[in-house]
Every structure is written in structure tokens, then in C-alpha cells.
Scaffold this motif. Structure first.
Motif, mmCIF file in Angstrom:
data_model
loop_
_atom_site.group_PDB
_atom_site.id
_atom_site.type_symbol
_atom_site.label_atom_id
_atom_site.label_comp_id
_atom_site.label_asym_id
_atom_site.label_seq_id
_atom_site.Cartn_x
_atom_site.Cartn_y
_atom_site.Cartn_z
ATOM 1 N N GLY A 191 5.067 9.766 -7.325
ATOM 2 C CA GLY A 191 4.992 9.994 -8.760
ATOM 3 C C GLY A 191 6.115 10.909 -9.216
ATOM 4 N N PRO A 192 5.777 12.015 -9.922
ATOM 5 C CA PRO A 192 6.828 12.939 -10.392
ATOM 6 C C PRO A 192 7.369 13.853 -9.297
ATOM 7 N N ILE A 193 6.768 13.842 -8.113
ATOM 8 C CA ILE A 193 7.217 14.709 -7.020
ATOM 9 C C ILE A 193 8.382 14.031 -6.313
ATOM 10 N N PRO A 194 9.558 14.656 -6.279
ATOM 11 C CA PRO A 194 10.716 14.023 -5.636
ATOM 12 C C PRO A 194 10.538 13.909 -4.132
ATOM 13 N N GLY A 195 11.321 13.018 -3.543
ATOM 14 C CA GLY A 195 11.185 12.771 -2.115
ATOM 15 C C GLY A 195 11.511 13.980 -1.267
ATOM 16 N N TRP A 196 12.536 14.752 -1.654
ATOM 17 C CA TRP A 196 12.905 15.909 -0.844
ATOM 18 C C TRP A 196 11.783 16.937 -0.813
ATOM 19 N N ALA A 197 11.003 17.054 -1.900
ATOM 20 C CA ALA A 197 9.888 18.001 -1.939
ATOM 21 C C ALA A 197 8.753 17.540 -1.012
ATOM 22 N N VAL A 198 8.518 16.236 -0.978
ATOM 23 C CA VAL A 198 7.495 15.695 -0.078
ATOM 24 C C VAL A 198 7.888 15.934 1.374
ATOM 25 N N ILE A 199 9.162 15.679 1.708
ATOM 26 C CA ILE A 199 9.636 15.877 3.074
ATOM 27 C C ILE A 199 9.560 17.350 3.462
ATOM 28 N N ALA A 200 9.953 18.232 2.543
ATOM 29 C CA ALA A 200 9.896 19.671 2.837
ATOM 30 C C ALA A 200 8.460 20.129 3.046
ATOM 31 N N GLY A 201 7.566 19.628 2.196
ATOM 32 C CA GLY A 201 6.162 20.016 2.338
ATOM 33 C C GLY A 201 5.579 19.566 3.662
ATOM 34 N N LEU A 202 5.858 18.327 4.042
ATOM 35 C CA LEU A 202 5.361 17.837 5.333
ATOM 36 C C LEU A 202 6.021 18.573 6.496
ATOM 37 N N VAL B 279 19.534 7.025 4.376
ATOM 38 C CA VAL B 279 18.716 8.230 4.226
ATOM 39 C C VAL B 279 18.361 8.460 2.763
ATOM 40 N N GLY B 280 19.328 8.231 1.883
ATOM 41 C CA GLY B 280 19.053 8.406 0.459
ATOM 42 C C GLY B 280 17.952 7.484 -0.026
ATOM 43 N N GLU B 281 17.977 6.247 0.451
ATOM 44 C CA GLU B 281 16.919 5.306 0.071
ATOM 45 C C GLU B 281 15.570 5.756 0.615
ATOM 46 N N TRP B 282 15.583 6.321 1.823
ATOM 47 C CA TRP B 282 14.322 6.818 2.406
ATOM 48 C C TRP B 282 13.775 7.983 1.600
ATOM 49 N N LYS C 221 5.761 3.806 7.819
ATOM 50 C CA LYS C 221 5.528 3.281 6.478
ATOM 51 C C LYS C 221 6.698 3.545 5.548
ATOM 52 N N THR C 222 7.300 4.736 5.638
ATOM 53 C CA THR C 222 8.354 5.113 4.689
ATOM 54 C C THR C 222 9.757 4.755 5.168
ATOM 55 N N THR C 223 9.941 4.593 6.455
ATOM 56 C CA THR C 223 11.282 4.351 6.989
ATOM 57 C C THR C 223 11.607 2.869 7.124
ATOM 58 N N PHE C 224 10.645 2.093 7.562
ATOM 59 C CA PHE C 224 10.915 0.697 7.862
ATOM 60 C C PHE C 224 10.550 -0.250 6.731
ATOM 61 N N ILE C 225 9.755 0.211 5.786
ATOM 62 C CA ILE C 225 9.323 -0.670 4.704
ATOM 63 C C ILE C 225 9.570 0.028 3.374
ATOM 64 N N ARG C 226 10.369 -0.579 2.529
ATOM 65 C CA ARG C 226 10.633 -0.024 1.210
ATOM 66 C C ARG C 226 9.499 -0.394 0.268
ATOM 67 N N ALA D 135 0.846 -1.191 0.000
ATOM 68 C CA ALA D 135 0.000 0.000 0.000
ATOM 69 C C ALA D 135 0.884 1.245 0.000
ATOM 70 N N HIS D 136 0.532 2.233 -0.799
ATOM 71 C CA HIS D 136 1.360 3.427 -0.953
ATOM 72 C C HIS D 136 1.202 4.345 0.256
ATOM 73 N N HIS D 137 2.314 4.985 0.645
ATOM 74 C CA HIS D 137 2.272 5.908 1.787
ATOM 75 C C HIS D 137 1.508 7.190 1.473
ATOM 76 N N GLY D 138 1.249 7.428 0.180
ATOM 77 C CA GLY D 138 0.468 8.605 -0.193
ATOM 78 C C GLY D 138 -0.931 8.588 0.382
ATOM 79 N N VAL D 139 -1.420 7.394 0.745
ATOM 80 C CA VAL D 139 -2.725 7.296 1.384
ATOM 81 C C VAL D 139 -2.740 8.079 2.697
ATOM 82 N N LEU D 140 -1.642 8.026 3.441
ATOM 83 C CA LEU D 140 -1.561 8.734 4.718
ATOM 84 C C LEU D 140 -1.485 10.245 4.511
ATOM 85 N N ILE D 141 -0.791 10.670 3.462
ATOM 86 C CA ILE D 141 -0.746 12.107 3.153
ATOM 87 C C ILE D 141 -2.127 12.587 2.736
ATOM 88 N N PHE D 142 -2.836 11.766 1.973
ATOM 89 C CA PHE D 142 -4.207 12.110 1.601
ATOM 90 C C PHE D 142 -5.085 12.211 2.844
#
Length: 241
Positions: free
Chosen positions: A202-213, A192-195, A173-178, A75-82
């Protein structure tokens, strides 16, 4: 055919409009206060019920999204952001309802403090200004709490805990399960890079998601911990919604 009382005189079909009848003695005034107090209690209770419903919806959303997201490793972690977005929407709705509730609660408490309390336990210093203020509020109702203040109060009561639960679940969800295409290949995140790559949406990079949160939860922290204004019912006792 119009009814007639006597020949040549037509009886009116509707009663004449009369001026409002005001209380003329203490008994009539007490009856008026009792009925008005019950009416304001009913309005306050109605908005209080709406607040509880919104909170119940938010709890249901959190529980449902946690079940969907954590039930399987695929299950995608985007569900939790939604879920965070939905809970934020419900928080805004509840803050608006709280502002209406606060108007009617203030009227009820004004009568309780200045009228009923004086009946049961008279105190010096109570004036008749509350009657004038109540009349002005009935003529020109105004919100007593700003939207930001209402959001702060509701965050402190319930919503900060919901956002913390969603954040903790997202980190798990994002740290312990790839994220993999199947549960067999799922494993712990090793760097950390893998996280950062794992939290991409999708097209949104991980650093942008982390910054937004980070910005979002920084605002949640600020809105929750900022000092509320000691106005309204906050200035009388410590039993508040």
C-alpha cells in the motif's frame, strides 16, 4: 427447630475449627509427599499441555498462510508478513505459559532430585535445604525465568524454524513472482529495483518493508543464538522443554 442433645443444651450446627494436622510419623510423611508430588505433576502437565496447544496453533497459522499465499501468483505477499505477526503473538503467549510451567517443573524436579533420587540411589552432599526452599516457594511463588529467557528457549525449540519458513516463502513470493492483477501477467522479478517496488505494501514503500523485516529477523537471530543462563533446570542434565 435446633437439635438438642439434652434439655437446655443446643447442639452446634457446625464443627469446631481445628488446627492443621501435621505428619507425626514417617508413614504419614510419605503419604503426604506422594499426594503432593502427584498434585504438582498434574499442575505441571496442565501447563505443558497449554504450551503444546500454542505451538500447534502457530504451526496451523503457518500452514494456512503458506497455502493462501503460495496457492496463486495473485495472492499478496502481505499475507506472509501478517503470518509473522501472528506467530510472534503466539510466541509471546507461549513464553508466558512457559514461565508458569517452569515454576511447577522446578518443584517437581526439586523433589525428584533431593528426595526420590536419594531413595533409589543415595549420594553424599545432599542436604535438607531443598525442603526449606520448597516451603518458601509455596509461600511466595516467584517466576524463575524471565520473559526474554522464555522467548529464547521457545525460539530454539520450535519458533525459529517457523520464522525461517515464513521468511523463505516471503523471499520466494517477492523475488520470483512479480505482483500483478492476474496470473497471466506474472513473471520473474528482473532487478533489485523491481523487487523493492514489488515488496511495497500500500502506502508503505518497499525499502521500509525490507528494513522492518531486517530489524525483526535480526532480533530473532539474536534472541535465538544468545547464550542461555545455566540456572534452574538447565543446570541439571540436558533433558529440557
Amino acid at each position: 427447630m435446633l437439635p438438642k442433645n439434652e434439655p437446655g443444651l443446643v447442639q452446634p450446627l457446625r464443627p469446631a475449627v481445628k488446627a492443621p494436622v501435621f505428619p507425626s510419623n514417617s508413614t504419614e510423611f510419605i503419604n503426604l509427599m506422594a499426594h503432593y508430588y502427584r498434585a504438582e505433576i498434574a499442575r505441571m502437565a496442565g501447563w505443558r499441555d497449554r504450551i503444546d496447544r500454542t505451538t500447534n496453533w502457530a504451526i496451523t497459522v503457518v500452514a494456512a498462510m503458506l497455502s493462501v499465499s503460495l496457492s496463486t501468483s495473485t495472492a499478496h505477499h502481505g499475507v506472509l508478513i501478517f503470518a509473522m505477526v501472528l506467530v510472534l503473538l503466539l510466541l509471546v503467549i507461549e513464553a508466558r505459559r512457559y514461565r508458569f510451567f517452569d515454576v511447577y517443573r522446578n518443584r517437581v524436579r526439586r523433589m525428584e532430585r533431593n528426595y526420590f533420587a536419594q531413595i533409589f540411589a543415595p549420594e553424599e552432599g545432599t542436604t535438607d535445604d531443598w525442603v526449606q526452599k520448597l516451603g518458601e516457594d509455596l509461600r511466595r511463588p516467584l517466576f524463575l525465568t524471565s520473559t526474554s529467557e522464555a522467548i529464547t528457549r521457545r525460539l530454539r525449540r520450535n519458533y525459529c524454524w517457523m520464522f525461517l519458513i515464513l521468511l523463505f516463502a516471503w523471499l520466494v513470493k517477492t523475488t520470483f513472482i512479480r505482483m500483478q492483477e492476474n496470473a497471466v501477467d506474472a513473471h520473474l522479478v528482473g532487478s533489485v529495483g523491481e523487487w523493492v517496488r514489488n515488496v511495497a505494501i500500500g502506502p508503505i514503500p518497499g525499502w521500509a518493508v525490507i528494513a522492518g523485516l531486517g530489524v525483526f529477523y535480526g532480533w530473532i537471530l539474536y534472541a535465538t543464538l544468545r547464550k542461555p543462563k545455566g540456572v534452574g533446570e538447565l543446570a541439571f542434565g540436558n533433558v529440557h522443554v
